[in-house]
Design an enzyme around this catalytic site. Structure first.
Site, PDB file in Angstrom:
ATOM      1  N   HIS A   8     110.879  -7.278  18.368  1.00 40.36           N
ATOM      2  CA  HIS A   8     112.093  -8.293  18.340  1.00 40.36           C
ATOM      3  C   HIS A   8     113.365  -7.343  18.642  1.00 40.36           C
ATOM      4  CE1 HIS A   8     110.129 -12.084  17.529  1.00 40.36           C
ATOM      5  NE2 HIS A   8     109.719 -11.602  16.087  1.00 40.36           N
ATOM      6  N   HIS A  44     105.602  -5.599  15.426  1.00 45.60           N
ATOM      7  CA  HIS A  44     106.081  -6.999  15.475  1.00 45.60           C
ATOM      8  C   HIS A  44     107.743  -6.873  15.580  1.00 45.60           C
ATOM      9  CE1 HIS A  44     105.749 -11.429  15.239  1.00 45.60           C
ATOM     10  NE2 HIS A  44     107.055 -11.249  14.709  1.00 45.60           N
ATOM     11  N   GLU A  45     108.164  -6.416  14.415  1.00 44.69           N
ATOM     12  CA  GLU A  45     109.567  -6.604  14.163  1.00 44.69           C
ATOM     13  C   GLU A  45     110.565  -5.578  15.012  1.00 44.69           C
ATOM     14  OE1 GLU A  45     110.969  -8.758  12.605  1.00 44.69           O
ATOM     15  OE2 GLU A  45     109.246  -9.659  11.554  1.00 44.69           O
TER      16      GLU A  45
END
Length: 215
Positions: free
Chosen positions: A31, A27-28
């Site tokens: 980003h 997820h990170e």
């Protein structure tokens, strides 16, 4: 929370932890990678465009995950002014995180169709990783700052709602914290049962178990 779960089913507890580590890391990293591709190298210069969990896991967030069943990763730094694409740049970066969790669910669905993953520990692992990432996908799209859902939805709201957007940007983190505390200590009054209701239909749409098998 995980101590009790580990006592009931060690395989499920380990699989759930694996799901959170994989989910938060991707997820990170999504980003960070999407921001870099759109022109913002802030996260890249901090070593966040990587699949190394150590770069994305937060110590306190990890401890809270073990104790309370709710945790978080290290927020990915993004400078919207550096992004290409105008107003859509920040939206794309925000959505990249939940999208990565959805891709993990899709990957689990593909594995689930293989005979080897239809029973035993492999089944528990696939089901748990899919469930956790479906949960992360839905949770992060809740339109309450600082969650990604607010960054994805708020730019498309009419100007007549600017006051509401300003209010949510200021008080959203406090509102979210209160909702989480209520969910932990007063589960009967939690609204997350409603907000996270799409998790089960999402898993079923991918042909995955709606729960986590216990060995």
């Amino acid at each position: 929370m995980f101590v009790q779960l580990f006592e009931q089913s060690p395989a499920a507890a380990v699989a759930i932890l694996l799901g959170f580590v994989v989910g938060i890391t991707l997820h990170e990293a999504a980003h960070a990678a999407s921001a870099y591709l759109l022109g913002d190298d802030t996260a890249y210069r901090q070593g966040r465009v990587t699949l190394n969990p150590a770069a994305h896991l937060d110590v306190l967030g990890s401890i809270m995950l073990l104790i309370a069943g709710f945790g978080w990763g290290r927020p990915t730094p993004v400078v919207p002014a550096k992004l290409r694409g105008g107003a859509l740049g920040p939206v794309a970066v925000a959505f990249a995180g939940p999208a990565s969790n959805l891709l993990i669910v899709a990957a689990c669905a593909a594995l689930y169709r293989l005979p080897a993953f239809g029973e035993g520990y492999l089944l528990v692992t696939v089901a748990a990783v899919a469930f956790v990432n479906a949960l992360l996908f839905v949770f992060n799209l809740i339109p309450i700052p600082p969650l990604d859902g607010a960054k994805v939805i708020f730019p498309f709201l009419p100007r007549s709602l600017d006051g509401f957007v300003a209010f949510m940007n200021q008080y959203g983190p406090t509102i979210l914290l209160v909702l989480v505390v209520v969910a932990i200590f007063l589960p009967g009054f939690s609204v997350f049962g409603f907000l996270l209701a799409p998790v089960v239909p999402l898993l079923e749409a991918f042909g995955l178990p709606a729960g986590i098998p216990v060995l």
